[in-house]
Motif scaffolding. Structure first.
Motif, PDB file in Angstrom:
ATOM      1  N   ILE A  53      48.844  35.236  37.515  1.00 29.17           N
ATOM      2  CA  ILE A  53      48.034  36.021  36.716  1.00 29.17           C
ATOM      3  C   ILE A  53      49.214  37.123  36.025  1.00 29.17           C
ATOM      4  N   PHE A  54      49.596  36.724  35.010  1.00 27.13           N
ATOM      5  CA  PHE A  54      50.907  38.235  34.315  1.00 27.13           C
ATOM      6  C   PHE A  54      49.610  39.203  33.231  1.00 27.13           C
ATOM      7  N   GLU A  55      49.151  39.864  33.630  1.00 32.17           N
ATOM      8  CA  GLU A  55      48.365  41.029  33.241  1.00 32.17           C
ATOM      9  C   GLU A  55      49.216  42.279  32.067  1.00 32.17           C
ATOM     10  N   ARG A  56      48.768  42.975  31.730  1.00 33.50           N
ATOM     11  CA  ARG A  56      49.870  44.062  30.645  1.00 33.50           C
ATOM     12  C   ARG A  56      48.637  44.174  30.226  1.00 33.50           C
ATOM     13  N   TYR A  57      47.708  45.718  30.272  1.00 33.87           N
ATOM     14  CA  TYR A  57      47.422  47.226  29.602  1.00 33.87           C
ATOM     15  C   TYR A  57      48.348  48.754  29.415  1.00 33.87           C
ATOM     16  N   LYS A  58      48.078  49.122  28.125  1.00 36.62           N
ATOM     17  CA  LYS A  58      48.184  49.693  27.845  1.00 36.62           C
ATOM     18  C   LYS A  58      48.505  51.158  28.371  1.00 36.62           C
ATOM     19  N   ASP A  59      47.427  51.507  29.448  1.00 37.69           N
ATOM     20  CA  ASP A  59      47.315  52.335  30.584  1.00 37.69           C
ATOM     21  C   ASP A  59      46.448  51.703  31.290  1.00 37.69           C
ATOM     22  N   SER A  60      46.244  53.136  32.497  1.00 40.85           N
ATOM     23  CA  SER A  60      45.140  52.775  33.452  1.00 40.85           C
ATOM     24  C   SER A  60      44.042  52.984  33.531  1.00 40.85           C
ATOM     25  N   LYS A  61      43.628  53.187  32.201  1.00 43.67           N
ATOM     26  CA  LYS A  61      42.198  53.385  31.653  1.00 43.67           C
ATOM     27  C   LYS A  61      42.030  52.456  31.377  1.00 43.67           C
ATOM     28  N   ALA A  62      42.885  51.221  30.382  1.00 43.08           N
ATOM     29  CA  ALA A  62      42.648  50.145  29.970  1.00 43.08           C
ATOM     30  C   ALA A  62      41.849  49.339  30.997  1.00 43.08           C
ATOM     31  N   ALA A  63      43.294  49.277  31.989  1.00 42.41           N
ATOM     32  CA  ALA A  63      43.512  48.246  33.325  1.00 42.41           C
ATOM     33  C   ALA A  63      41.647  48.209  33.890  1.00 42.41           C
ATOM     34  N   LEU A  64      41.522  49.786  34.097  1.00 39.50           N
ATOM     35  CA  LEU A  64      40.428  49.558  34.743  1.00 39.50           C
ATOM     36  C   LEU A  64      39.021  49.179  34.292  1.00 39.50           C
ATOM     37  N   PHE A  65      38.840  49.363  32.575  1.00 35.58           N
ATOM     38  CA  PHE A  65      37.976  49.168  31.825  1.00 35.58           C
ATOM     39  C   PHE A  65      37.841  47.355  31.779  1.00 35.58           C
ATOM     40  N   HIS A  66      39.150  47.004  32.328  1.00 36.98           N
ATOM     41  CA  HIS A  66      39.502  45.405  32.056  1.00 36.98           C
ATOM     42  C   HIS A  66      38.150  44.956  33.767  1.00 36.98           C
ATOM     43  N   GLN A  67      38.653  45.395  34.598  1.00 37.85           N
ATOM     44  CA  GLN A  67      38.113  45.377  36.159  1.00 37.85           C
ATOM     45  C   GLN A  67      37.026  45.398  36.021  1.00 37.85           C
ATOM     46  N   THR A  68      36.300  46.608  35.666  1.00 40.68           N
ATOM     47  CA  THR A  68      34.602  46.554  35.344  1.00 40.68           C
ATOM     48  C   THR A  68      33.962  45.142  34.602  1.00 40.68           C
ATOM     49  N   GLU A  69      34.498  45.895  33.165  1.00 36.72           N
ATOM     50  CA  GLU A  69      33.825  45.669  32.144  1.00 36.72           C
ATOM     51  C   GLU A  69      34.375  43.607  31.994  1.00 36.72           C
ATOM     52  N   SER A  70      35.180  43.634  32.396  1.00 35.29           N
ATOM     53  CA  SER A  70      35.447  41.771  31.550  1.00 35.29           C
ATOM     54  C   SER A  70      36.266  40.840  32.887  1.00 35.29           C
ATOM     55  N   PHE A  71      36.666  41.371  34.235  1.00 36.78           N
ATOM     56  CA  PHE A  71      36.264  40.493  34.746  1.00 36.78           C
ATOM     57  C   PHE A  71      35.239  40.626  35.560  1.00 36.78           C
ATOM     58  N   GLY A  72      35.626  41.780  35.918  1.00 36.63           N
ATOM     59  CA  GLY A  72      33.966  42.502  36.345  1.00 36.63           C
ATOM     60  C   GLY A  72      32.022  41.180  36.884  1.00 36.63           C
ATOM     61  N   PRO A  73      32.184  40.989  35.974  1.00 32.49           N
ATOM     62  CA  PRO A  73      31.342  40.326  35.483  1.00 32.49           C
ATOM     63  C   PRO A  73      31.260  39.075  36.398  1.00 32.49           C
ATOM     64  N   HIS A  74      32.570  37.666  35.692  1.00 38.57           N
ATOM     65  CA  HIS A  74      33.196  36.685  36.410  1.00 38.57           C
ATOM     66  C   HIS A  74      33.620  37.684  37.961  1.00 38.57           C
ATOM     67  N   SER A  75      34.125  38.254  38.928  1.00 33.66           N
ATOM     68  CA  SER A  75      34.814  37.876  40.131  1.00 33.66           C
ATOM     69  C   SER A  75      33.943  37.136  40.845  1.00 33.66           C
ATOM     70  N   LYS A  76      32.242  37.661  41.170  1.00 31.41           N
ATOM     71  CA  LYS A  76      32.334  36.365  42.678  1.00 31.41           C
ATOM     72  C   LYS A  76      32.081  35.046  42.353  1.00 31.41           C
ATOM     73  N   GLU A  77      32.377  35.054  41.072  1.00 30.74           N
ATOM     74  CA  GLU A  77      32.735  33.228  40.822  1.00 30.74           C
ATOM     75  C   GLU A  77      34.431  33.038  41.090  1.00 30.74           C
ATOM     76  N   PHE A  78      34.567  33.895  40.188  1.00 27.75           N
ATOM     77  CA  PHE A  78      36.689  33.861  40.525  1.00 27.75           C
ATOM     78  C   PHE A  78      37.223  33.987  41.966  1.00 27.75           C
ATOM     79  N   SER A  79      36.159  34.713  42.892  1.00 29.07           N
ATOM     80  CA  SER A  79      36.936  34.683  43.951  1.00 29.07           C
ATOM     81  C   SER A  79      36.036  33.291  45.444  1.00 29.07           C
ATOM     82  N   ALA A  80      35.083  33.145  45.055  1.00 30.58           N
ATOM     83  CA  ALA A  80      34.678  31.444  45.559  1.00 30.58           C
ATOM     84  C   ALA A  80      36.254  31.302  44.967  1.00 30.58           C
TER      85      ALA A  80
END
Length: 117
Positions: A53-80
């Motif tokens: 999975i290749f991911e690029r973000y404009k800065d660390s703040k945007a990357a952290l937002f992705h991890q918590t807001e967009s990926f976060g709700p799906h993280s359990k399903e993804f990790s399974a």
């Protein structure tokens, strides 16, 4: 050469591709709405089990937002269905970003020559 962008290759092994593939459009749709997300791309190897999975973000703040807001709700399903095998991070991640991801033991690469447009 200095850029605030943060980008990575997140490599996972998938044993049940039939359960993994339906999750991807949800992640793509959520990430595509993020103003700081520049690239979000899934690539599968010839073995049909290795996914980069290749991911690029404009800065660390945007990357952290992705991890918590967009990926976060799906993280359990993804990790399974996907097992992290390697995470290589490039760019200039902030100390806050590094601290938030220390448990994943990513590999940080530091640029020493080249350019970013």
């Amino acid at each position: 050469m200095r850029s605030e962008q943060v980008y990575w290759v997140f490599t996972v092994t998938v044993d049940q591709m039939d359960k993994f593939k339906p999750l991807i459009p949800k992640l793509v749709a959520a990430t595509e709405k993020e103003p700081g997300a520049l690239q979000f791309e899934f690539n599968v190897g010839n073995d049909q089990r290795t996914v980069d999975i290749f991911e690029r973000y404009k800065d660390s703040k945007a990357a952290l937002f992705h991890q918590t807001e967009s990926f976060g709700p799906h993280s359990k399903e993804f990790s399974a269905v996907a097992k992290l095998t390697r995470w290589v991070i490039y760019g200039t991640p902030s100390d806050e970003f590094k601290k938030a991801n220390v448990d994943f033991q990513p590999i940080y690469m530091t640029a020493f020559d080249g350019f970013v447009r």
